[in-house]
Enzyme design. Sequence first.
Site, short mmCIF file in Angstrom:
data_model
loop_
_atom_site.label_atom_id
_atom_site.label_comp_id
_atom_site.label_asym_id
_atom_site.label_seq_id
_atom_site.Cartn_x
_atom_site.Cartn_y
_atom_site.Cartn_z
N SER A 84 -8.47 -0.68 -7.42
CA SER A 84 -7.27 -0.07 -8.22
C SER A 84 -5.95 -0.21 -8.83
O SER A 84 -5.79 -1.70 -8.98
CB SER A 84 -6.56 0.80 -6.89
OG SER A 84 -5.51 1.43 -6.45
N TYR A 100 -3.62 -1.99 1.88
CA TYR A 100 -4.11 -1.13 0.72
C TYR A 100 -4.68 -1.97 -0.63
O TYR A 100 -5.11 -2.26 -1.00
CB TYR A 100 -3.23 0.28 0.75
CG TYR A 100 -3.72 0.57 -0.64
CD1 TYR A 100 -6.05 1.50 -0.45
CD2 TYR A 100 -3.98 0.94 -1.81
CE1 TYR A 100 -6.29 2.26 -1.40
CE2 TYR A 100 -4.25 1.36 -3.24
CZ TYR A 100 -5.64 1.99 -2.85
OH TYR A 100 -6.47 2.85 -3.84
#
Length: 267
Positions: free
Chosen positions: A145, A158
């Site tokens: 990401s 995350y």
Amino acid sequence: MPRLEGKTVLITGAARGIGQATAELFVEEGASVVISDINDESGKEIASRLGDHASYQHLDVSSESDWERVGEYISKQFGRLDVLVNNAGITGFFESEGPHDPENLDLDSWHMVHQTNSDGVALGCKYAIRLMKTSKSASIVNISSRSGIVGIPGAAGYAASKAAVRNHTKTVALYCAQQKYPIRCNSIHPGAILTPMWDAMLGEGESRIKAIEAVAADVPLGVMGESRDVAYAALYLASDESKYVTGIELNVDGGILAGSAAAPSQR
């Protein structure tokens, strides 16, 4: 000729979003795709719709026994694995209690995110390497990401887990090269991709349209991306067109990671 003709592919988290789009594109390009997820109903439906070149296997990526079982299925069914797309991931916002900021983070929530995002990728690479040694040209594509490159104040677990994916990708790439395995490993870093993961944050109706416009305003290209945009990046890294590419990070983010989204003044 289709770009993945004759290749056997495993995609995790393929029951929706980027994983689903990648499965659909890879079947179009001639691959035999094993769709995996924990959402069995949706995963089976997608595999059935894609026809004879797709099948479904339940796979919780945080479970080593699940990886062993799916690995045995692929070995018996196909004899080898050519491509793994480690796509399964969670933010933790909906799956755990939180909070997720660095000062107040809930440790159980932190562990849950890492078990899926970091441990899941590590296990995927471990079992893929074993199945890929007999391939003529194999590729591991890890979906990280933009959050694996920059910090996210409200999503510490995350961001850290996606940073782990970024770095582990390079370790796997170098290890496989060192061992003379026919295996490449690269990571993709999506940003502002409109997937179901965003639904709860964007809302519905008019408020959703305004929320999407607000996100798009911070993207240099001015729009949110689509799952298919990431799927095409994965296609390049999965295909033999990228045979001299390993250990890279490919950003698919409309220019966000290039720097400030704000244009300089012309005055």
